[in-house]
Design an enzyme around this catalytic site. Structure first.
Site, PDB file in Angstrom:
ATOM      1  N   ASP A  40       0.844  -1.201   0.000  1.00  0.00           N
ATOM      2  CA  ASP A  40       0.000   0.000   0.000  1.00  0.00           C
ATOM      3  C   ASP A  40       0.877   1.248   0.000  1.00  0.00           C
ATOM      4  O   ASP A  40       2.027   1.215   0.436  1.00  0.00           O
ATOM      5  CB  ASP A  40      -0.948   0.034   1.210  1.00  0.00           C
ATOM      6  N   ASN A  88      -4.833  -4.469  -7.400  1.00  0.00           N
ATOM      7  CA  ASN A  88      -6.055  -3.908  -6.821  1.00  0.00           C
ATOM      8  C   ASN A  88      -5.963  -2.402  -6.557  1.00  0.00           C
ATOM      9  O   ASN A  88      -6.982  -1.714  -6.568  1.00  0.00           O
ATOM     10  CB  ASN A  88      -6.359  -4.656  -5.513  1.00  0.00           C
ATOM     11  N   TYR A 153     -11.733   7.661 -14.755  1.00  0.00           N
ATOM     12  CA  TYR A 153     -11.872   6.346 -14.127  1.00  0.00           C
ATOM     13  C   TYR A 153     -12.382   5.314 -15.131  1.00  0.00           C
ATOM     14  O   TYR A 153     -11.849   4.203 -15.234  1.00  0.00           O
ATOM     15  CB  TYR A 153     -12.825   6.464 -12.934  1.00  0.00           C
ATOM     16  N   LYS A 157     -10.342   1.968 -16.295  1.00  0.00           N
ATOM     17  CA  LYS A 157     -10.848   0.611 -16.032  1.00  0.00           C
ATOM     18  C   LYS A 157     -11.142  -0.135 -17.341  1.00  0.00           C
ATOM     19  O   LYS A 157     -10.933  -1.346 -17.434  1.00  0.00           O
ATOM     20  CB  LYS A 157     -12.081   0.669 -15.124  1.00  0.00           C
ATOM     21  N   VAL A 186     -19.222  -1.994  -3.853  1.00  0.00           N
ATOM     22  CA  VAL A 186     -18.669  -2.803  -2.759  1.00  0.00           C
ATOM     23  C   VAL A 186     -18.496  -1.877  -1.554  1.00  0.00           C
ATOM     24  O   VAL A 186     -18.008  -0.739  -1.703  1.00  0.00           O
ATOM     25  CB  VAL A 186     -17.292  -3.404  -3.135  1.00  0.00           C
TER      26      VAL A 186
HETATM   27  N1  LIG Z   1     -15.562  -0.016  -3.784  1.00  0.00           N
HETATM   28  C1  LIG Z   1     -16.169  -0.207  -4.934  1.00  0.00           C
HETATM   29  O1  LIG Z   1     -17.397  -0.101  -4.998  1.00  0.00           O
HETATM   30  C2  LIG Z   1     -15.385  -0.571  -6.181  1.00  0.00           C
HETATM   31  C3  LIG Z   1     -16.126  -0.910  -7.319  1.00  0.00           C
HETATM   32  C4  LIG Z   1     -15.443  -1.272  -8.477  1.00  0.00           C
HETATM   33  C5  LIG Z   1     -14.061  -1.291  -8.498  1.00  0.00           C
HETATM   34  N2  LIG Z   1     -13.352  -0.943  -7.378  1.00  0.00           N
HETATM   35  C6  LIG Z   1     -11.893  -1.001  -7.492  1.00  0.00           C
HETATM   36  O2  LIG Z   1     -11.389  -1.844  -6.475  1.00  0.00           O
HETATM   37  C7  LIG Z   1     -10.089  -1.417  -6.081  1.00  0.00           C
HETATM   38  C8  LIG Z   1     -10.093  -1.178  -4.581  1.00  0.00           C
HETATM   39  O3  LIG Z   1     -11.116  -0.241  -4.295  1.00  0.00           O
HETATM   40  P1  LIG Z   1     -11.577   0.075  -2.806  1.00  0.00           P
HETATM   41  O4  LIG Z   1     -13.013   0.405  -2.884  1.00  0.00           O
HETATM   42  O5  LIG Z   1     -11.112  -0.967  -1.866  1.00  0.00           O
HETATM   43  O6  LIG Z   1     -10.758   1.440  -2.597  1.00  0.00           O
HETATM   44  P2  LIG Z   1     -10.255   2.131  -1.231  1.00  0.00           P
HETATM   45  O7  LIG Z   1     -10.006   3.563  -1.574  1.00  0.00           O
HETATM   46  O8  LIG Z   1     -11.201   1.822  -0.150  1.00  0.00           O
HETATM   47  O9  LIG Z   1      -8.848   1.397  -0.989  1.00  0.00           O
HETATM   48  C9  LIG Z   1      -7.828   1.503  -1.954  1.00  0.00           C
HETATM   49  C10 LIG Z   1      -6.481   1.173  -1.333  1.00  0.00           C
HETATM   50  O10 LIG Z   1      -5.481   1.375  -2.348  1.00  0.00           O
HETATM   51  C11 LIG Z   1      -4.417   2.143  -1.788  1.00  0.00           C
HETATM   52  N3  LIG Z   1      -3.750   2.914  -2.838  1.00  0.00           N
HETATM   53  C12 LIG Z   1      -4.223   4.015  -3.487  1.00  0.00           C
HETATM   54  N4  LIG Z   1      -3.303   4.471  -4.346  1.00  0.00           N
HETATM   55  C13 LIG Z   1      -2.233   3.645  -4.261  1.00  0.00           C
HETATM   56  C14 LIG Z   1      -0.969   3.616  -4.889  1.00  0.00           C
HETATM   57  N5  LIG Z   1      -0.612   4.562  -5.783  1.00  0.00           N
HETATM   58  N6  LIG Z   1      -0.099   2.629  -4.573  1.00  0.00           N
HETATM   59  C15 LIG Z   1      -0.440   1.678  -3.648  1.00  0.00           C
HETATM   60  N7  LIG Z   1      -1.620   1.678  -3.004  1.00  0.00           N
HETATM   61  C16 LIG Z   1      -2.515   2.647  -3.302  1.00  0.00           C
HETATM   62  C17 LIG Z   1      -5.102   3.050  -0.760  1.00  0.00           C
HETATM   63  O11 LIG Z   1      -4.181   3.577   0.187  1.00  0.00           O
HETATM   64  C18 LIG Z   1      -6.115   2.102  -0.156  1.00  0.00           C
HETATM   65  O12 LIG Z   1      -5.565   1.350   0.898  1.00  0.00           O
HETATM   66  C19 LIG Z   1      -9.798  -0.161  -6.900  1.00  0.00           C
HETATM   67  O13 LIG Z   1      -9.031  -0.507  -8.034  1.00  0.00           O
HETATM   68  C20 LIG Z   1     -11.178   0.321  -7.299  1.00  0.00           C
HETATM   69  O14 LIG Z   1     -11.155   1.079  -8.478  1.00  0.00           O
HETATM   70  C21 LIG Z   1     -13.980  -0.578  -6.230  1.00  0.00           C
END
Ligand SMILES: NC(=O)c1ccc[n+]([C@@H]2O[C@H](COP(=O)([O-])OP(=O)(O)OC[C@H]3O[C@@H](n4cnc5c(N)ncnc54)[C@H](O)[C@@H]3O)[C@@H](O)[C@H]2O)c1
Length: 255
Positions: A40, A88, A153, A157, A186
């Site tokens: 992270d 991720n 975004y 994606k 999510v």
């Molecule tokens: N939550 C949703 O509804 C949802 C839906 C579709 C896709 N996603 C995708 O799932 C993945 C995770 O999403 P989430 O909801 O858990 O997001 P979140 O923001 O809750 O967590 C993301 C994590 O990634 C870390 N991060 C951010 N930039 C970073 C970098 N440059 N290097 C290393 N770590 C980094 C952050 O510190 C955090 O811990 C993402 O790719 C997001 O686009 C999420």
């Protein structure tokens, strides 16, 4: 063939694993017996999660070439293998094109799209040496269907899903399967941050639940369960796929 998923002896790297979906994936992989390395950009959060899950932590920003190369070298030195890479780490902006400054565009693409390229490339020789291995890219339903304020975004994606198809063809013959998972809503800090931007949060949550046929948002553990399956030998014939996990959200034709 057994339906029991046992990843004992397998080494997995989950980027952006401090919170949210990444943490859920790390937790499920660890439960299946894998040796998990969480990455992270958030050093404090990443270490706290690693301690809680009893897994390893490597601090790195997936947009920094040197840090990513060093991360792959550290895993090689510590374990000499990498059987699963989960790309991720991701960020989101809720802006239309006029409000998306070039610096916003560059940052988002650098993390969400180029980050997948960068980490996969850095881990390539390690994955090949560890074959059978696999890569799971966390994309989004925004790769297929999106809204009017997700310009960067959606572009990122969509690119992740397209890249997954190309990589599946290139790396499949080398023993490295590459798949994508596209979540809908999510329950993560990202989802909650989005909800906070809505003027009437209760109404927005009710509206979201109303458009998801199963009537609930997914949990990070559910995404983790699918990734655990994709990492296992049970999925040895699955390559280049994109699994939509959205409760049926994107099946709906609005008219
Ligand atoms: N939550 C949703 O509804 C949802 C839906 C579709 C896709 N996603 C995708 O799932 C993945 C995770 O999403 P989430 O909801 O858990 O997001 P979140 O923001 O809750 O967590 C993301 C994590 O990634 C870390 N991060 C951010 N930039 C970073 C970098 N440059 N290097 C290393 N770590 C980094 C952050 O510190 C955090 O811990 C993402 O790719 C997001 O686009 C999420």
């Amino acid at each position: 063939m057994s339906l029991q998923i046992n990843l004992t002896g397998k080494v997995a790297l989950v980027t952006g694993g401090a919170v949210g979906i990444g943490r859920g994936i790390a937790e499920m992989l660890a439960q299946a017996g894998a040796t998990v390395v969480v990455n992270d950009i958030d050093a404090e959060g990443g270490r706290a999660t690693a301690d809680a899950l009893r897994v390893e932590f490597i601090h790195a920003d997936v947009s920094e070439e040197a840090a990513v190369t060093a991360m792959a070298s550290t895993i090689d030195a510590r374990h000499g293998a990498l059987h699963l890479l989960v790309n991720n780490a991701g960020i989101a902006t809720f802006r239309g094109i006029a409000e998306t400054e070039p610096s916003d565009w560059d940052r988002l693409l650098d993390v969400d799209l180029k980050g997948v390229y960068r980490v996969t490339r850095a881990c390539l020789s390690l994955l090949e040496r560890s074959a059978p291995a696999s890569v799971v890219n966390i994309a989004s339903v925004h790769a297929q269907m999106t809204v009017s304020t997700m310009t960067a975004y959606a572009a990122a994606k969509g690119g992740v899903v397209a890249m997954t198809r190309s990589l599946a063809q290139e790396l499949g013959p080398l023993g490295v399967r590459v798949n994508a998972v596209s979540p809908g809503f999510v329950d993560t800090p990202l989802f909650r941050r989005w909800l906070m931007t809505e003027p009437d949060q209760a109404a927005s949550l009710a509206r979201v639940l109303g458009i998801i046929p199963v009537g609930h948002v997914a949990t990070a553990a559910e995404i983790g369960a699918l990734v655990t399956f994709l990492a296992s030998d049970l999925a040895r014939s699955i390559n280049g796929a994109n699994y939509v996990v959205d409760g049926g959200l994107t099946t709906r034709l609005m008219h």
